[in-house]
Design a protein around this motif. Structure first.
Motif, PDB file in Angstrom:
ATOM      1  N   LEU A  42      37.676  30.459  20.292  1.00 24.10           N
ATOM      2  CA  LEU A  42      37.575  29.243  21.102  1.00 24.10           C
ATOM      3  C   LEU A  42      36.250  29.205  21.859  1.00 24.10           C
ATOM      4  CD1 LEU A  42      41.165  29.453  22.641  1.00 24.10           C
ATOM      5  CD2 LEU A  42      40.445  28.023  20.710  1.00 24.10           C
ATOM      6  N   ALA A  43      35.863  28.036  22.295  1.00 24.82           N
ATOM      7  CA  ALA A  43      34.665  27.883  23.127  1.00 24.82           C
ATOM      8  C   ALA A  43      35.033  28.149  24.581  1.00 24.82           C
ATOM      9  CB  ALA A  43      34.100  26.475  22.967  1.00 24.82           C
TER      10      ALA A  43
ATOM     11  N   ALA B 271      39.609  27.262  37.695  1.00 24.04           N
ATOM     12  CA  ALA B 271      41.034  27.279  37.340  1.00 24.04           C
ATOM     13  C   ALA B 271      41.301  28.314  36.245  1.00 24.04           C
ATOM     14  CB  ALA B 271      41.481  25.894  36.881  1.00 24.04           C
ATOM     15  N   ASN B 272      40.437  28.356  35.238  1.00 22.05           N
ATOM     16  CA  ASN B 272      40.609  29.290  34.123  1.00 22.05           C
ATOM     17  C   ASN B 272      40.533  30.739  34.580  1.00 22.05           C
ATOM     18  OD1 ASN B 272      40.776  29.931  31.224  1.00 22.05           O
ATOM     19  ND2 ASN B 272      38.679  30.628  31.505  1.00 22.05           N
ATOM     20  N   LYS B 273      39.629  31.013  35.511  1.00 23.20           N
ATOM     21  CA  LYS B 273      39.440  32.384  36.005  1.00 23.20           C
ATOM     22  C   LYS B 273      40.262  32.669  37.266  1.00 23.20           C
ATOM     23  CE  LYS B 273      36.355  33.679  32.970  1.00 23.20           C
ATOM     24  NZ  LYS B 273      36.594  34.757  32.032  1.00 23.20           N
ATOM     25  N   LYS B 274      41.017  31.648  37.713  1.00 23.30           N
ATOM     26  CA  LYS B 274      41.859  31.778  38.917  1.00 23.30           C
ATOM     27  C   LYS B 274      41.036  32.240  40.128  1.00 23.30           C
ATOM     28  CE  LYS B 274      45.976  32.734  36.151  1.00 23.30           C
ATOM     29  NZ  LYS B 274      45.428  32.367  34.890  1.00 23.30           N
ATOM     30  N   LEU B 275      39.914  31.550  40.337  1.00 28.65           N
ATOM     31  CA  LEU B 275      38.998  31.899  41.429  1.00 28.65           C
ATOM     32  C   LEU B 275      39.334  31.132  42.699  1.00 28.65           C
ATOM     33  CD1 LEU B 275      35.592  31.867  39.526  1.00 28.65           C
ATOM     34  CD2 LEU B 275      36.878  33.866  40.276  1.00 28.65           C
TER      35      LEU B 275
ATOM     36  N   ILE C 118      39.246  39.439  46.551  1.00 24.34           N
ATOM     37  CA  ILE C 118      39.533  40.719  45.893  1.00 24.34           C
ATOM     38  C   ILE C 118      38.515  41.798  46.267  1.00 24.34           C
ATOM     39  CG2 ILE C 118      40.762  39.646  43.975  1.00 24.34           C
ATOM     40  CD1 ILE C 118      38.238  40.144  42.242  1.00 24.34           C
ATOM     41  N   GLY C 119      37.462  41.410  46.993  1.00 26.73           N
ATOM     42  CA  GLY C 119      36.445  42.371  47.407  1.00 26.73           C
ATOM     43  C   GLY C 119      35.638  42.933  46.248  1.00 26.73           C
ATOM     44  N   LYS C 120      35.447  42.085  45.234  1.00 26.65           N
ATOM     45  CA  LYS C 120      34.693  42.497  44.044  1.00 26.65           C
ATOM     46  C   LYS C 120      33.820  41.358  43.556  1.00 26.65           C
ATOM     47  CE  LYS C 120      38.120  45.843  42.604  1.00 26.65           C
ATOM     48  NZ  LYS C 120      38.663  46.564  41.479  1.00 26.65           N
ATOM     49  N   VAL C 121      32.962  41.699  42.608  1.00 29.17           N
ATOM     50  CA  VAL C 121      32.046  40.726  42.025  1.00 29.17           C
ATOM     51  C   VAL C 121      32.675  40.104  40.777  1.00 29.17           C
ATOM     52  CG1 VAL C 121      29.806  40.506  40.845  1.00 29.17           C
ATOM     53  CG2 VAL C 121      29.990  41.854  42.936  1.00 29.17           C
ATOM     54  N   GLU C 122      32.373  38.835  40.579  1.00 30.38           N
ATOM     55  CA  GLU C 122      32.786  38.116  39.372  1.00 30.38           C
ATOM     56  C   GLU C 122      31.537  37.456  38.792  1.00 30.38           C
ATOM     57  OE1 GLU C 122      36.311  37.280  38.647  1.00 30.38           O
ATOM     58  OE2 GLU C 122      37.277  37.359  40.603  1.00 30.38           O
ATOM     59  N   LYS C 123      31.547  37.153  37.500  1.00 30.91           N
ATOM     60  CA  LYS C 123      30.440  36.424  36.897  1.00 30.91           C
ATOM     61  C   LYS C 123      30.878  35.751  35.611  1.00 30.91           C
ATOM     62  CE  LYS C 123      27.231  38.251  34.399  1.00 30.91           C
ATOM     63  NZ  LYS C 123      27.763  37.681  33.168  1.00 30.91           N
ATOM     64  N   CYS C 124      30.096  34.814  35.172  1.00 25.44           N
ATOM     65  CA  CYS C 124      30.363  34.143  33.900  1.00 25.44           C
ATOM     66  C   CYS C 124      30.310  35.173  32.777  1.00 25.44           C
ATOM     67  CB  CYS C 124      29.317  33.053  33.647  1.00 25.44           C
ATOM     68  SG  CYS C 124      29.374  32.365  31.975  1.00 25.44           S
ATOM     69  N   ASP C 125      31.343  35.171  31.957  1.00 28.80           N
ATOM     70  CA  ASP C 125      31.342  36.039  30.775  1.00 28.80           C
ATOM     71  C   ASP C 125      31.539  35.194  29.512  1.00 28.80           C
ATOM     72  OD1 ASP C 125      34.040  35.363  30.850  1.00 28.80           O
ATOM     73  OD2 ASP C 125      34.741  37.377  31.326  1.00 28.80           O
ATOM     74  N   PHE C 126      31.118  33.925  29.607  1.00 28.74           N
ATOM     75  CA  PHE C 126      31.283  32.960  28.508  1.00 28.74           C
ATOM     76  C   PHE C 126      32.756  32.848  28.099  1.00 28.74           C
ATOM     77  CE2 PHE C 126      26.725  33.329  26.581  1.00 28.74           C
ATOM     78  CZ  PHE C 126      26.290  32.271  27.336  1.00 28.74           C
ATOM     79  N   CYS C 127      33.685  33.169  29.006  1.00 33.15           N
ATOM     80  CA  CYS C 127      35.118  33.186  28.685  1.00 33.15           C
ATOM     81  C   CYS C 127      35.341  34.026  27.432  1.00 33.15           C
ATOM     82  CB  CYS C 127      35.667  31.769  28.489  1.00 33.15           C
ATOM     83  SG  CYS C 127      35.637  30.738  29.959  1.00 33.15           S
TER      84      CYS C 127
END
Length: 184
Positions: free
Chosen positions: A143-144, A38-42, A126-135
């Motif tokens: 913020l955490a 939800a936060n990253k709108k995935l 989106i035809g791209k890569v996403e990954k965790c970036d610790f927000c």
């Protein structure tokens, strides 16, 4: 068979942050996964963090299961960064966080193949890569990460490596003391 481990030197910086999971508190509710998406709108598909169930297995005639939190480890010398031909996969010099610069990503998926942990995820929409970036947008605001603040049992902790080391030591000391006070 003789195998050689090759260390890639990308001039990286080990992340100054660490995400710690207290597996004794995790109930496998997957709230961290849902809030991350939800936060990253995935869309459905890519998981920047995930809970992996281990078990059930029998321990002392009692069925047990545990849950392990997995996300990017933000490696000191990330193979995904070295493998990326466009420079889209980057590592922040100020804190070692590994992230994707979306404007540079061409969707070649080389970083996905390079990461032994499966952290980079394909976003088909989106035809791209996403990954965790610790927000990192949240971290930059003091913020955490969203997964940590939403954890229903408080099993996820986030901070500097030194802070998380202290939490782990205190947790271990408490378990040793608890065991010593147990009468058999």
């Amino acid at each position: 068979m003789n195998q050689t481990c090759v260390k890639l030197d990308t001039g990286g910086t080990m992340s100054q942050y660490y995400l710690f999971q207290d597996t004794k508190k995790c109930i496998g509710c997957h709230t961290c996964e849902v809030v991350c998406k939800a936060n990253k709108k995935l869309p459905p598909g890519p998981k920047l963090c995930q809970i992996i169930q281990v078990g059930p297995k029998t321990v002392g005639e009692v069925p047990r299961t545990s849950f392990v939190y997995m996300s990017c480890f933000h490696c000191e010398n990330p193979w995904c960064v070295s493998a990326c031909p466009t420079g889209a996969m980057q590592q922040r010099s100020k804190d070692g966080i590994v992230f994707v610069e979306q404007d540079l990503c061409v969707g070649c998926k080389t970083c996905i193949s390079a990461c032994p942990w499966g952290a980079p995820q394909w976003n088909q929409e989106i035809g791209k890569v996403e990954k965790c970036d610790f927000c990192m947008d949240r971290i930059d605001q003091g913020l955490a990460p969203a997964c940590v603040t939403s954890c229903t049992t408080g099993c996820l902790k986030f901070g500097t490596v030194e802070q998380m080391t202290q939490i782990r030591r205190a947790r271990h000391a408490a378990s040793v003391t608890s065991f010593e006070n147990t009468s058999f």
